[in-house]
Design a protein around this motif. Structure first.
Motif, PDB file in Angstrom:
ATOM      1  N   UNK A 227       0.821  -1.216   0.000  1.00  0.00           N
ATOM      2  CA  UNK A 227       0.000   0.000   0.000  1.00  0.00           C
ATOM      3  C   UNK A 227       0.849   1.258   0.000  1.00  0.00           C
ATOM      4  N   UNK A 228       2.071   1.149   0.538  1.00  0.00           N
ATOM      5  CA  UNK A 228       3.003   2.284   0.560  1.00  0.00           C
ATOM      6  C   UNK A 228       3.912   2.294  -0.662  1.00  0.00           C
ATOM      7  N   UNK A 229       3.650   1.395  -1.622  1.00  0.00           N
ATOM      8  CA  UNK A 229       4.443   1.300  -2.861  1.00  0.00           C
ATOM      9  C   UNK A 229       5.910   0.979  -2.600  1.00  0.00           C
ATOM     10  N   UNK A 230       6.169   0.151  -1.588  1.00  0.00           N
ATOM     11  CA  UNK A 230       7.517  -0.332  -1.323  1.00  0.00           C
ATOM     12  C   UNK A 230       7.694  -1.649  -2.067  1.00  0.00           C
ATOM     13  N   UNK A 231       8.598  -1.726  -3.059  1.00  0.00           N
ATOM     14  CA  UNK A 231       8.664  -2.903  -3.928  1.00  0.00           C
ATOM     15  C   UNK A 231       9.401  -4.102  -3.354  1.00  0.00           C
ATOM     16  N   UNK A 232      10.237  -3.896  -2.313  1.00  0.00           N
ATOM     17  CA  UNK A 232      11.030  -5.003  -1.793  1.00  0.00           C
ATOM     18  C   UNK A 232      10.921  -5.096  -0.279  1.00  0.00           C
ATOM     19  N   UNK A 233      10.888  -6.309   0.172  1.00  0.00           N
ATOM     20  CA  UNK A 233      10.847  -6.561   1.601  1.00  0.00           C
ATOM     21  C   UNK A 233      11.905  -7.624   1.882  1.00  0.00           C
ATOM     22  N   UNK A 234      12.865  -7.235   2.721  1.00  0.00           N
ATOM     23  CA  UNK A 234      13.974  -8.129   3.041  1.00  0.00           C
ATOM     24  C   UNK A 234      13.651  -8.866   4.335  1.00  0.00           C
ATOM     25  N   UNK A 235      13.457 -10.168   4.219  1.00  0.00           N
ATOM     26  CA  UNK A 235      13.120 -10.979   5.383  1.00  0.00           C
ATOM     27  C   UNK A 235      14.355 -11.325   6.205  1.00  0.00           C
ATOM     28  N   UNK A 236      15.526 -10.994   5.690  1.00  0.00           N
ATOM     29  CA  UNK A 236      16.752 -11.304   6.408  1.00  0.00           C
ATOM     30  C   UNK A 236      17.132 -12.758   6.278  1.00  0.00           C
ATOM     31  N   UNK A 237      18.188 -13.116   6.992  1.00  0.00           N
ATOM     32  CA  UNK A 237      18.598 -14.505   7.047  1.00  0.00           C
ATOM     33  C   UNK A 237      17.918 -15.194   8.219  1.00  0.00           C
TER      34      UNK A 237
END
Length: 310
Positions: free
Chosen positions: A253-263
């Protein structure tokens, strides 16, 4: 100050740009070591007091600064040195490490890069279409049928709920090799950062059908990427899946294209993250650096240590 430093970092690993991640990991001591041309972050290991973590240097001469640090027992805090979050990008460091007699990088045994860092698409998770998301859809549907709901975190309203969740979650892991403080410390650290800094830290909190809080996720947004910081979900059908969907919805909804879940520290957690169909993954490792000797560094390398405890 830390955010300003990290704006100059260009690494495949998104956490290389996250001030909140370094502050959380370095909650028992965090310093900047170097000069105006090259620097690196140094942290007391959050779970092993006898280890000092050196993160890959940035600037003009990363390999030279790392060699200098190994040969500098007077400026750095005490502890065995480990080069943390080492990747294939660090080839210049690798060649210098070879001349220093350093052994091959090894798989991390304690911290969150034992398994690869996974970057996913919030949009794909929200859509959750196709065969790869069959299991995920099943868990989400179960959570919805059971009355789960989620909302963005408002720290003024949700702080006590978050603290109760993390305490219950830590208590449920009494068979873990980590202490209660090890398990709850990262969350307390991130809540402190939300209180006293202007870092862009957001989150989601989930509740059951009775309105009882059962899980949360906190992340830092830097540019076009949100980096997962801490999460905890109590045992409830579809709870973890519903939480990651809520995170993805907020970011989409905030137009953030990437989400890093980490290791991940465990194979089970890595398997959960892989179900989210990563768009890319980054393998990281750890390097045990040579023991420092007192005579080696005296007067040779006047590189200052700037105590930047966070």
């Amino acid at each position: 100050m830390l955010s300003s430093i990290l704006r100059h970092v260009e690494r495949d690993d998104p956490f290389g740009r996250s001030a909140a991640y370094f502050a959380m990991t370095g909650r028992k001591g965090l310093w900047a070591y170097g000069d105006d041309e090259t620097m690196m972050l140094v942290a007391r290991h959050p779970n092993r007091d006898d280890i000092l973590l050196l993160f890959p240097p940035i600037g003009r001469d990363p390999a030279g600064l790392l060699a200098r640090a190994v040969d500098d027992p007077l400026s750095l805090p005490s502890g065995r040195l480990e080069l943390a979050r080492f990747s294939t990008e660090d080839q210049a460091l690798a060649s210098r490490l070879g001349t220093m007699g350093v052994k091959e990088p090894h798989r991390e045994k304690v911290l969150d890069w034992a398994y690869p860092v996974h970057v996913v698409s919030p949009k794909r998770i929200v859509e959750r279409e196709g065969k790869p998301f069959v299991s995920f859809r099943g868990h989400i549907n179960r959570a919805i049928r059971d009355g789960c709901r989620a909302e963005p975190i408002d720290l003024a309203r949700h702080r006590d709920d978050i603290l109760r969740i993390i305490d219950r979650w830590a208590d449920s892991r009494s068979d873990s090799d980590f202490s209660h403080d090890d398990l709850t410390g990262p969350t307390h650290s991130v809540l402190g950062l939300m209180d006293r800094t202007d870092l862009d830290i957001g989150g989601t909190i989930s509740c059951d059908s009775h309105g009882a809080p059962i899980g949360f996720w906190l992340w830092e947004q830097v540019g076009n990427t949100a980096m997962s910081l801490v999460r905890a979900y109590l045992r409830h059908p579809g709870n973890a899946e519903y939480g990651i969907l809520s995170m993805a919805e907020q970011l989409s909804n905030a137009n953030i294209p990437e989400m890093c879940l980490g290791g991940s520290e465990t194979a089970d957690l890595d398997a959960f993250k892989r179900k989210m169909q990563p768009v890319r993954s980054i393998d990281l490792s750890t390097v045990a650096l040579p023991d420092r000797t007192l005579a080696a560094g005296i007067g040779r390398y006047p590189v200052p240590l700037f105590p930047a405890r966070v």
